[in-house]
Design a protein around this motif. Structure first.
Motif, short mmCIF file in Angstrom:
data_model
loop_
_atom_site.label_atom_id
_atom_site.label_comp_id
_atom_site.label_asym_id
_atom_site.label_seq_id
_atom_site.Cartn_x
_atom_site.Cartn_y
_atom_site.Cartn_z
N THR A 179 0.71 -1.09 -0.06
CA THR A 179 -0.31 0.02 0.11
C THR A 179 0.91 1.21 0.05
O THR A 179 0.69 2.34 -0.53
N ALA A 180 1.99 1.06 0.61
CA ALA A 180 2.96 2.25 0.75
C ALA A 180 3.67 2.75 -0.67
O ALA A 180 3.56 3.88 -0.91
N GLY A 181 3.83 1.59 -1.38
CA GLY A 181 4.24 1.64 -2.72
C GLY A 181 3.17 2.28 -3.62
O GLY A 181 3.56 3.24 -4.50
N VAL A 182 1.78 2.03 -3.56
CA VAL A 182 0.74 2.56 -4.22
C VAL A 182 0.64 4.13 -4.03
O VAL A 182 0.55 4.94 -4.78
N VAL A 231 0.78 11.04 -0.16
CA VAL A 231 1.54 11.03 0.75
C VAL A 231 0.87 10.54 2.17
O VAL A 231 1.51 9.54 2.80
N THR A 232 -0.40 10.76 2.21
CA THR A 232 -1.05 10.15 3.43
C THR A 232 -1.05 8.78 3.32
O THR A 232 -0.84 8.06 4.42
N VAL A 233 -1.46 8.00 2.22
CA VAL A 233 -1.57 6.55 2.10
C VAL A 233 -0.17 6.10 2.54
O VAL A 233 -0.03 5.15 3.14
N CYS A 234 0.90 6.65 1.84
CA CYS A 234 2.28 6.22 2.21
C CYS A 234 2.77 6.16 3.47
O CYS A 234 3.12 5.15 4.29
N VAL A 235 2.38 7.46 4.20
CA VAL A 235 2.69 7.55 5.55
C VAL A 235 1.81 6.61 6.36
O VAL A 235 2.42 5.79 7.34
N MET A 236 0.58 6.29 6.27
CA MET A 236 -0.27 5.51 7.12
C MET A 236 0.36 4.20 6.83
O MET A 236 0.36 3.58 7.93
N ALA A 237 0.52 3.67 5.59
CA ALA A 237 0.92 2.12 5.41
C ALA A 237 2.33 1.72 5.92
O ALA A 237 2.42 0.98 6.60
N THR A 238 3.22 2.94 6.11
CA THR A 238 4.61 2.81 6.63
C THR A 238 4.50 2.67 8.12
O THR A 238 5.19 1.65 8.55
N CYS C 14 9.34 4.28 -10.76
CA CYS C 14 7.85 3.56 -10.80
C CYS C 14 8.21 2.24 -10.50
O CYS C 14 7.45 1.41 -9.85
N GLY C 15 9.56 1.64 -11.18
CA GLY C 15 9.51 0.17 -10.66
C GLY C 15 9.90 -0.20 -9.42
O GLY C 15 9.25 -1.25 -8.93
N ALA C 16 10.47 0.66 -8.44
CA ALA C 16 10.95 0.15 -7.56
C ALA C 16 9.62 0.47 -6.42
O ALA C 16 9.51 -0.52 -5.57
N VAL C 17 8.59 1.43 -6.76
CA VAL C 17 7.64 1.39 -5.74
C VAL C 17 6.46 0.61 -6.20
O VAL C 17 5.60 -0.03 -5.05
N LEU C 18 6.49 0.01 -7.31
CA LEU C 18 5.43 -0.89 -7.76
C LEU C 18 5.94 -2.46 -7.56
O LEU C 18 5.08 -3.43 -7.77
N CYS C 19 7.36 -2.60 -7.28
CA CYS C 19 7.77 -4.01 -7.31
C CYS C 19 7.00 -4.72 -6.18
O CYS C 19 6.44 -5.89 -6.42
N PRO C 20 6.63 -4.33 -4.87
CA PRO C 20 6.07 -5.11 -4.05
C PRO C 20 4.85 -5.49 -4.53
O PRO C 20 4.21 -6.68 -4.27
N LEU C 21 4.01 -4.41 -5.02
CA LEU C 21 2.71 -4.90 -5.61
C LEU C 21 2.73 -6.03 -6.69
O LEU C 21 1.98 -6.98 -6.90
N ILE C 22 3.63 -5.77 -7.76
CA ILE C 22 3.63 -6.58 -8.83
C ILE C 22 4.04 -8.01 -8.37
O ILE C 22 3.58 -8.97 -8.54
N SER C 23 5.04 -8.20 -7.22
CA SER C 23 5.55 -9.19 -6.72
C SER C 23 4.43 -10.16 -5.88
O SER C 23 4.35 -11.39 -5.79
#
Lengths: 254, 126, 499
Positions: A179-182, A231-238, C14-23
């Motif tokens: 979710t943090a990545g999203v 930013v909110t989603v990332c901080v919450m998820a982290t 983009c590759g680095a932040v989406l890597c957990p989701l794709i994995s």
């Protein structure tokens, strides 16, 4: 010689040299409105921020619009901290998809009459306040980081008080990292959209939402809101990520 | 004499305090034996730098950097730029503290202790 | 076309932040996403460098469309462009190299995804450190590099977590010192943009704050690049890092802050400032001590990674020596040494990881007759080590040659003596490795990647290609050295640093 004494002597000598410098008038007087630090960039920001970005909160205007690129990488730092904490403390047990791990059900719970009742009242109030802080980030004090921390607090209360089966929110460590990545991706996507429309990266004035607003300058609050959402989603998820990672290895004795 | 001292403290005194705080933080990081105390001193040092930046942005008689209706002069508000920069620095320090605490938990699991002398005794050569 | 400066960073991001989701959905595709985006970034960086060399003008990119002192900008000139190509190249091949180490495990989806994400962020941070034109943005990128470094070292071998923890404490002090330096510069000039700082620093007449800012910068960058008294974190960190990420950490991560130091001292602070001479002498003393300390201490150890780690301290000393000379040949030597040492050290760490992967070799006395079982790796080890010693026609000789020319031009013959002595000392420990390699007795070692199963004598193809490429680049950089210096480096170094 003792390490403490050597370090103490070095630090005191450095301090005395610095004090000499300060007496020698090289740092500006505190509170001086005409010092060099306060008289080149900041009058521009104060006088033109409302006109350029429609955001009365000057700190948000600087953070999310003029220096939005810095904020993107600050969010990445949070994401990295969550992923790193997860990788360092990665548990050795095999995670089979769909199966609840036996150690989770001996959950940690602090329930008692007062807490059981109180948390049911607290969580909706905190959630409403978090969304208020997110949406009003550019008008009064607030912003994405604060909203994310509040959402994480709501999750924390829900995770710690009722027992494991009765809780309302379901995040595992890996889900939180995803979710943090999203969240960071939402931020990047808001920045990439203007590039298709002829602008530079993170140029909110060229976002392709012209049909929804009356003037081009009103696109800036839209852009600021979207990145604050990311930013909110990332901080919450982290924060949830680090919480789950730490809770898995904690034993409560009482 | 007292006036000179008072004038000095009013104008530049806060810088002295931030440098003292930073010196204490660095001294603690080097000399404390327990790793957890080193992490706490790291936080003290980072907070000292944050205070230093924020002090640069003060203006006498300025209010919060949120625009009040119809007042646009630059002297009425304090400088927003150091505040924005220090929000970034605070978040970075939060991330670093999170990673440090995760590493401490792992070290405690491996070595059983977080005191520096005991770990040095267990074979960690400096 | 003009968005290339930011696209180089955006694709891997983009590759680095989406890597957990794709994995989560399919483990192998997360890995491929990261490797693919890193190769795309490398291709874009070559296009960018070609554009800069052709037009001869630096490229400016304004983030958010705001003009420079009010917004952040990216500035890419000739020296920058080369370093970005270097970082992207080594990053792409290191991510390819790590695939056999991190086979996607369907039972533990996150393990390889997390590793690739952190490695990709290391590359992004280094790319950003080289491209940015804003002093505070450089701090944020430096912290990204540092955090990913802590992660990659902590998931390494036995003493990884404690090495990472000590690096964390020291690295944070370095970053805070850098931030204090930026604070002093901001209090004196009121701006954060590097080009603007250069203009405004000439106008102010308060020299004490410049001296203090320079001192903070030396400590800050010195800790990050492991310059002599501030190097304490480096040997354990480089010896115990994750074996597949170690080439990136040891080869590139400590050089880019050296480039940052060059940028600050030659583009922002003016070289004719009265305190500059004292400052350069201090850097020179630290460099000389580092060179001698690194070469001497490497003689003591038997563990392959530790020898290479101490030798890195010496090599960073060479770069600092080039900075302290401050004249044209010195800077050309420093930039050329960044390029050639990146390939040499990365190649040597690739071979070390290959040895660990196939046979679990950590110590040099287990290396007996290994060239029979791993011929390609053995040849690459020999070529890279000869280049580290400084024999022509390999690349290592030419950077030391330019540094010696610079020292002679300045009249400091002591530095020439130090260069010669350190080359002799590195010859001693590398020849000891050769002796064990060619004449040691063969040890019975457990083969983790047996030839019978996989139909190939050596390690997997994805690991051999980077090893071969590193060795080939070292030879090419050596042979093509006059072409590079005359056509590219001379003009750009003259213009950027001394113009």
């Amino acid at each position: 010689m003792d390490k403490v004494k050597i370090t103490g002597v070095i630090v005191i000598i450095a301090g005395v040299i610095l004090a000499g410098f300060i007496l020698g008038d090289f740092l500006p007087t505190v509170g001086d409105a005409t010092s060099s630090a306060n008289s080149y960039l900041s009058p521009y920001y104060i006088e033109h921020a409302l006109h350029d970005t429609e955001a009365p909160n000057l700190v948000t205007a600087v953070l999310a619009d003029y220096r939005g690129f810095d904020t993107l990488f600050e969010t990445c730092v949070m994401f990295l901290a969550g992923v790193t904490a997860l990788m360092v403390l990665l548990s050795k047990r095999k995670i089979v998809k769909g199966q609840r791990n036996p150690s989770d059900t001996n959950g940690i719970s602090f329930s008692g009459t007062v807490l059981d009742t109180a948390f049911r009242v607290l969580i909706p109030v905190i959630l409403i306040y978090a969304f208020y802080v997110l949406a009003h980030g550019e008008i009064s004090l607030g912003g994405g980081f604060q909203a994310g921390a509040l959402l994480a607090i709501a999750y924390m209360i829900d995770r710690l008080i009722p027992s494991f089966q009765n809780r309302l929110g379901f995040f595992t460590e890996e889900t939180a990292a995803m979710t943090a990545g999203v969240g960071v991706f939402i931020y990047i996507f808001t920045g990439i959209l203007p590039m298709f429309n002829g602008g530079n990266f993170l140029e909110y004035g060229k976002l392709p939402f012209e049909f929804a607003v009356e003037a081009a300058v009103m696109l800036h609050p839209v852009g600021i809101f979207l990145i604050e959402l990311g930013v909110t989603v990332c901080v919450m998820a982290t924060i949830i990520n680090i919480l789950e990672v730490v809770l898995e290895r904690t034993k409560f004795d009482d | 004499m007292i006036d000179i001292l008072q004038g000095f403290l009013a104008e530049k005194g806060i810088y002295m305090l931030t440098f003292i705080l930073m010196g204490l933080g660095i001294f603690g990081m080097i000399c404390c034996g327990n790793y957890m105390k080193k992490v706490v001193c790291m936080n003290i040092m980072q907070v000292a730098i944050i205070f230093f930046f924020l002090t640069l942005g003060q203006k006498d008689g300025g209010t919060l950097p949120v625009l009040v209706k119809d007042i646009f002069e630059a002297e009425a508000y304090i400088n927003p730029l150091p505040h924005a920069l220090m929000l970034t620095a605070i978040v970075v320090s939060l991330g670093t503290t999170g990673v440090a605490l995760a590493l401490l938990m792992k070290i405690k699991e491996i070595y059983g202790t977080i005191e520096e002398e005991e770990i040095t005794g267990k074979g960690w050569k400096k | 076309m003009n968005h290339i400066p930011v696209l180089i960073i955006l694709f891997p991001l983009c590759g680095a932040v989406l890597c957990p989701l794709i994995s989560f959905l399919n483990p192998a595709w997360g890995k491929r996403a990261v490797v693919g985006t890193l190769f795309a970034s490398f291709a874009l960086s070559v296009i960018q460098l070609a554009g800069i060399v052709q037009t001869g003008e630096p490229v400016h990119y304004w983030m958010g469309g705001w003009a420079p002192p009010y917004g952040i900008e990216f500035v890419i000139d000739g020296v920058n462009g080369i370093i970005i190509v270097l970082v992207a190249f080594i990053g792409a091949f290191t991510s390819l190299f790590s695939s056999p180490f991190e086979e996607a495990n369907p039972n533990h989806r996150f393990k390889s995804a997390g590793y690739y994400s952190i490695l990709c962020f290391l590359v992004i941070g280094l790319l950003g450190l080289s491209s940015t034109g804003d002093a505070f943005n450089l701090y944020v990128f430096m912290e990204i590099v540092a955090l990913s470094g802590y992660g990659l070292i902590a998931i390494g071998e036995e003493k990884g977590p404690i090495a990472a923890f000590r690096y964390l404490l020291t690295g944070t002090i370095g970053a805070c010192m850098y931030l204090m330096g930026v604070g002093f510069l901001y209090s004196a000039t009121g701006t954060l943009n590097m080009a603007d700082l250069a203009i405004k620093l000439k106008e102010i007449d308060n020299t004490h704050i410049i001296i203090l800012a320079m001192a903070c910068m030396i400590v800050g960058f010195g800790i990050k690049m492991a310059l002599f008294p501030l190097h304490g974190w480096q040997p354990p960190a480089h010896s115990y890092a994750h074996p597949a990420a170690d080439p990136m950490i040891a080869g590139v991560m400590i050089k880019i802050p050296a480039y940052g130091m060059m940028r600050f001292f030659f583009c922002i602070f003016e070289e004719t400032h009265p305190a500059a001479e004292v400052v350069f002498n201090i850097i020179g003393v630290m460099a000389v001590c580092g060179i001698l300390f690194g070469s001497l201490k490497a003689l003591r150890y038997d563990k392959y990674n530790k020898i290479l780690a101490y030798s890195s301290i010496g090599q960073v000393g060479y770069i600092a020596l080039g900075i302290s000379l401050g004249n044209f040949y010195g800077l050309v030597g420093a930039v050329l040494h960044i390029l050639s040492h990146a390939f040499m050290k990365t190649g040597l760490f690739y071979t070390s990881a290959a040895l660990k992967y196939k046979f679990g070799i950590h110590y040099t006395d287990e290396l007996g007759q290994i060239y029979r079982k791993m011929p390609v790796t053995g040849t690459a080890m020999v070529a890279l080590s000869l280049s580290m010693i400084g024999l022509p026609p390999f690349a290592g000789f030419f950077s030391k040659w330019y540094l010696a020319l610079g020292a002679i031009q300045n009249g400091q013959y002591f530095y020439v003596a130090v260069l010669i002595v350190s080359s002799l000392l590195s010859a001693i420990y590398f020849f000891r490795i050769f002796e064990r390699l060619f004449m040691g007795e063969e040890k019975q070692l457990e083969d983790h990647y047996p030839a019978a199963e996989h139909g190939r004598k050596e390690v997997p193809l994805r690991m051999i290609i980077p090893v071969v490429i590193a060795a080939v680049m070292v030879v090419l950089l050596g042979l093509g050295n006059t072409f590079i210096v005359n056509n590219v480096l001379e003009i750009t170094v003259m213009e950027v640093f001394l113009g």
